[in-house]
Design a protein around this motif. Structure first.
Motif, PDB file in Angstrom:
ATOM      1  N   ARG A 250       1.837 -13.778 -12.651  1.00 37.46           N
ATOM      2  CA  ARG A 250       2.106 -13.352 -11.283  1.00 37.46           C
ATOM      3  C   ARG A 250       1.841 -11.851 -11.120  1.00 37.46           C
ATOM      4  O   ARG A 250       1.257 -11.407 -10.119  1.00 37.46           O
ATOM      5  CB  ARG A 250       3.550 -13.679 -10.921  1.00 37.46           C
ATOM      6  N   VAL A 251       2.252 -11.076 -12.102  1.00 39.05           N
ATOM      7  CA  VAL A 251       2.041  -9.625 -12.057  1.00 39.05           C
ATOM      8  C   VAL A 251       0.549  -9.289 -12.124  1.00 39.05           C
ATOM      9  O   VAL A 251       0.040  -8.474 -11.343  1.00 39.05           O
ATOM     10  CB  VAL A 251       2.800  -8.941 -13.209  1.00 39.05           C
ATOM     11  N   TYR A 252      -0.166  -9.920 -13.052  1.00 35.46           N
ATOM     12  CA  TYR A 252      -1.589  -9.636 -13.199  1.00 35.46           C
ATOM     13  C   TYR A 252      -2.369 -10.065 -11.957  1.00 35.46           C
ATOM     14  O   TYR A 252      -3.344  -9.410 -11.563  1.00 35.46           O
ATOM     15  CB  TYR A 252      -2.147 -10.333 -14.434  1.00 35.46           C
ATOM     16  N   THR A 253      -1.970 -11.182 -11.366  1.00 36.00           N
ATOM     17  CA  THR A 253      -2.651 -11.646 -10.155  1.00 36.00           C
ATOM     18  C   THR A 253      -2.483 -10.648  -9.023  1.00 36.00           C
ATOM     19  O   THR A 253      -3.445 -10.313  -8.311  1.00 36.00           O
ATOM     20  CB  THR A 253      -2.104 -13.019  -9.735  1.00 36.00           C
ATOM     21  N   LYS A 254      -1.248 -10.169  -8.842  1.00 36.95           N
ATOM     22  CA  LYS A 254      -0.988  -9.168  -7.794  1.00 36.95           C
ATOM     23  C   LYS A 254      -1.704  -7.864  -8.102  1.00 36.95           C
ATOM     24  O   LYS A 254      -2.293  -7.229  -7.206  1.00 36.95           O
ATOM     25  CB  LYS A 254       0.524  -8.921  -7.699  1.00 36.95           C
ATOM     26  N   SER A 255      -1.689  -7.464  -9.361  1.00 35.15           N
ATOM     27  CA  SER A 255      -2.354  -6.227  -9.745  1.00 35.15           C
ATOM     28  C   SER A 255      -3.858  -6.322  -9.533  1.00 35.15           C
ATOM     29  O   SER A 255      -4.501  -5.361  -9.075  1.00 35.15           O
ATOM     30  CB  SER A 255      -2.052  -5.911 -11.212  1.00 35.15           C
ATOM     31  N   LEU A 256      -4.443  -7.476  -9.848  1.00 39.66           N
ATOM     32  CA  LEU A 256      -5.871  -7.668  -9.641  1.00 39.66           C
ATOM     33  C   LEU A 256      -6.218  -7.638  -8.162  1.00 39.66           C
ATOM     34  O   LEU A 256      -7.226  -7.052  -7.751  1.00 39.66           O
ATOM     35  CB  LEU A 256      -6.305  -8.997 -10.258  1.00 39.66           C
ATOM     36  N   PHE A 257      -5.370  -8.241  -7.352  1.00 34.28           N
ATOM     37  CA  PHE A 257      -5.589  -8.239  -5.902  1.00 34.28           C
ATOM     38  C   PHE A 257      -5.593  -6.799  -5.367  1.00 34.28           C
ATOM     39  O   PHE A 257      -6.456  -6.406  -4.572  1.00 34.28           O
ATOM     40  CB  PHE A 257      -4.504  -9.062  -5.218  1.00 34.28           C
ATOM     41  N   ASP A 258      -4.625  -6.002  -5.834  1.00 33.17           N
ATOM     42  CA  ASP A 258      -4.547  -4.604  -5.400  1.00 33.17           C
ATOM     43  C   ASP A 258      -5.747  -3.811  -5.900  1.00 33.17           C
ATOM     44  O   ASP A 258      -6.309  -2.974  -5.162  1.00 33.17           O
ATOM     45  CB  ASP A 258      -3.262  -3.963  -5.910  1.00 33.17           C
ATOM     46  N   ALA A 259      -6.135  -4.053  -7.157  1.00 36.58           N
ATOM     47  CA  ALA A 259      -7.265  -3.318  -7.728  1.00 36.58           C
ATOM     48  C   ALA A 259      -8.565  -3.664  -7.018  1.00 36.58           C
ATOM     49  O   ALA A 259      -9.421  -2.793  -6.795  1.00 36.58           O
ATOM     50  CB  ALA A 259      -7.377  -3.625  -9.215  1.00 36.58           C
ATOM     51  N   GLN A 260      -8.729  -4.939  -6.655  1.00 37.19           N
ATOM     52  CA  GLN A 260      -9.939  -5.337  -5.935  1.00 37.19           C
ATOM     53  C   GLN A 260      -9.983  -4.715  -4.548  1.00 37.19           C
ATOM     54  O   GLN A 260     -11.052  -4.344  -4.046  1.00 37.19           O
ATOM     55  CB  GLN A 260     -10.001  -6.865  -5.849  1.00 37.19           C
ATOM     56  N   GLY A 261      -8.802  -4.627  -3.939  1.00 35.92           N
ATOM     57  CA  GLY A 261      -8.760  -3.953  -2.638  1.00 35.92           C
ATOM     58  C   GLY A 261      -9.120  -2.487  -2.760  1.00 35.92           C
ATOM     59  O   GLY A 261      -9.851  -1.932  -1.911  1.00 35.92           O
TER      60      GLY A 261
ATOM     61  N   ILE B 139      -8.972  -8.281 -14.595  1.00 36.45           N
ATOM     62  CA  ILE B 139      -9.537  -9.636 -14.691  1.00 36.45           C
ATOM     63  C   ILE B 139      -9.369 -10.174 -16.111  1.00 36.45           C
ATOM     64  O   ILE B 139      -8.946 -11.324 -16.312  1.00 36.45           O
ATOM     65  CB  ILE B 139     -11.024  -9.634 -14.284  1.00 36.45           C
ATOM     66  N   GLN B 140      -9.685  -9.345 -17.090  1.00 32.51           N
ATOM     67  CA  GLN B 140      -9.549  -9.761 -18.486  1.00 32.51           C
ATOM     68  C   GLN B 140      -8.092 -10.058 -18.827  1.00 32.51           C
ATOM     69  O   GLN B 140      -7.789 -11.071 -19.475  1.00 32.51           O
ATOM     70  CB  GLN B 140     -10.089  -8.673 -19.413  1.00 32.51           C
ATOM     71  N   SER B 141      -7.188  -9.205 -18.384  1.00 35.44           N
ATOM     72  CA  SER B 141      -5.766  -9.417 -18.657  1.00 35.44           C
ATOM     73  C   SER B 141      -5.268 -10.704 -17.996  1.00 35.44           C
ATOM     74  O   SER B 141      -4.476 -11.449 -18.582  1.00 35.44           O
ATOM     75  CB  SER B 141      -4.954  -8.214 -18.149  1.00 35.44           C
ATOM     76  N   LYS B 142      -5.729 -10.974 -16.795  1.00 38.09           N
ATOM     77  CA  LYS B 142      -5.329 -12.188 -16.088  1.00 38.09           C
ATOM     78  C   LYS B 142      -5.824 -13.433 -16.815  1.00 38.09           C
ATOM     79  O   LYS B 142      -5.089 -14.420 -16.980  1.00 38.09           O
ATOM     80  CB  LYS B 142      -5.859 -12.181 -14.651  1.00 38.09           C
ATOM     81  N   LEU B 143      -7.065 -13.397 -17.283  1.00 33.26           N
ATOM     82  CA  LEU B 143      -7.618 -14.538 -18.013  1.00 33.26           C
ATOM     83  C   LEU B 143      -6.857 -14.765 -19.327  1.00 33.26           C
ATOM     84  O   LEU B 143      -6.572 -15.909 -19.704  1.00 33.26           O
ATOM     85  CB  LEU B 143      -9.103 -14.320 -18.289  1.00 33.26           C
ATOM     86  N   GLU B 144      -6.538 -13.686 -20.031  1.00 35.05           N
ATOM     87  CA  GLU B 144      -5.789 -13.804 -21.279  1.00 35.05           C
ATOM     88  C   GLU B 144      -4.393 -14.375 -21.024  1.00 35.05           C
ATOM     89  O   GLU B 144      -3.892 -15.200 -21.805  1.00 35.05           O
ATOM     90  CB  GLU B 144      -5.683 -12.442 -21.956  1.00 35.05           C
ATOM     91  N   THR B 145      -3.773 -13.942 -19.926  1.00 36.59           N
ATOM     92  CA  THR B 145      -2.443 -14.453 -19.596  1.00 36.59           C
ATOM     93  C   THR B 145      -2.501 -15.930 -19.221  1.00 36.59           C
ATOM     94  O   THR B 145      -1.606 -16.702 -19.569  1.00 36.59           O
ATOM     95  CB  THR B 145      -1.834 -13.644 -18.443  1.00 36.59           C
ATOM     96  N   GLU B 146      -3.541 -16.339 -18.507  1.00 38.40           N
ATOM     97  CA  GLU B 146      -3.702 -17.758 -18.177  1.00 38.40           C
ATOM     98  C   GLU B 146      -3.835 -18.591 -19.452  1.00 38.40           C
ATOM     99  O   GLU B 146      -3.259 -19.687 -19.549  1.00 38.40           O
ATOM    100  CB  GLU B 146      -4.924 -17.949 -17.280  1.00 38.40           C
TER     101      GLU B 146
END
Length: 229
Positions: free
Chosen positions: A154-165, A195-202
């Motif tokens: 959940r944290v990585y997803t939100k962080s990725l969303f913010d970073a992409q913005g 993105i890499q952190s999110k994939l690793e967490t998944e």
């Protein structure tokens, strides 16, 4: 320089969110659901069934030893028909002759055999109790790790969303020559890292889920919190 600091603060914010997530994760522990997981593991895990089979076998052994008190006794009989007297081999008793013989050694050993069977049963029961404790602890450990991965995702997803913005905004400003390529490159690195952190967490989440299902014998999505599964 202020733009680089902004990128750095964005990365730092991600790690702060992760720390907050870990600090408040304890409030997200679903105790009834965890109890259901433990109950399912104790019911379905193959090694538990092996302990139950050993306990049952040892119980039967104790019962068999208790019922075998008369094994040292041997009953026999001889039938001698009432015929004419045999002068060569005279027989003084005619008809049926019964005998009861006692194996004294076997009779003396019987209490020791019963005690041994009871001791073996107790040992198996203690091993099963110990394994139940260890199994419950392992279920909790895997559940907490699973819950951690849920929160981290959940944290990585939100962080990725913010970073992409952020990257989208920087990309527009870079195209307008308001920012340097270095600033754009740093923002891109932040997004790729997320993105890499999110994939690793998944991947970790799927592994944690599979590890729990290994113990419970049932898919987590199919487990009802009322414990009917």
């Amino acid at each position: 320089m202020h733009r680089i600091i902004f990128i750095f603060l964005t990365s730092s914010l991600f790690f702060c969110k992760a720390c907050i997530c870990q600090e408040t994760m304890i409030d997200q522990v679903d105790q009834p659901f965890l109890d259901t997981l433990i109950a399912l593991a104790k019911r379905n895990y193959p090694r538990i069934k092996a302990f139950q089979a050993r306990t049952e076998a040892s119980t039967h052994t104790v019962k068999a030893q208790k019922l075998s008190w008369f094994d040292p006794l041997t009953f026999s009989y001889v039938y001698q028909p009432n015929l004419a007297v045999n002068a060569t081999n005279p027989v003084f008793l005619n008809g049926y002759q019964f005998g009861l013989f006692l194996n004294v050694g076997g009779y003396i050993q019987k209490p020791a055999l019963i005690r041994k069977a009871k001791a073996e049963l107790k040992a198996v029961e203690n091993e099963e109790a110990e394994y139940n404790i260890n199994l419950a602890a392992e279920v909790k450990k895997r559940y907490f790790f699973y819950l951690l991965q849920v929160n981290m995702l959940r944290v990585y997803t939100k962080s990725l969303f913010d970073a992409q913005g952020m990257l989208s905004d920087i990309s527009i400003r870079y195209q307008k020559s308001e920012l340097s390529f270095e600033d754009y490159s740093k923002a891109l690195i932040v997004v790729n890292g997320n993105i890499q952190s999110k994939l690793e967490t998944e991947s970790n989440l799927l592994t944690a889920k599979s590890a729990l299902e290994e113990l419970t014998g049932i898919k987590l999505d199919e487990i009802k919190k009322d414990g009917t599964r």
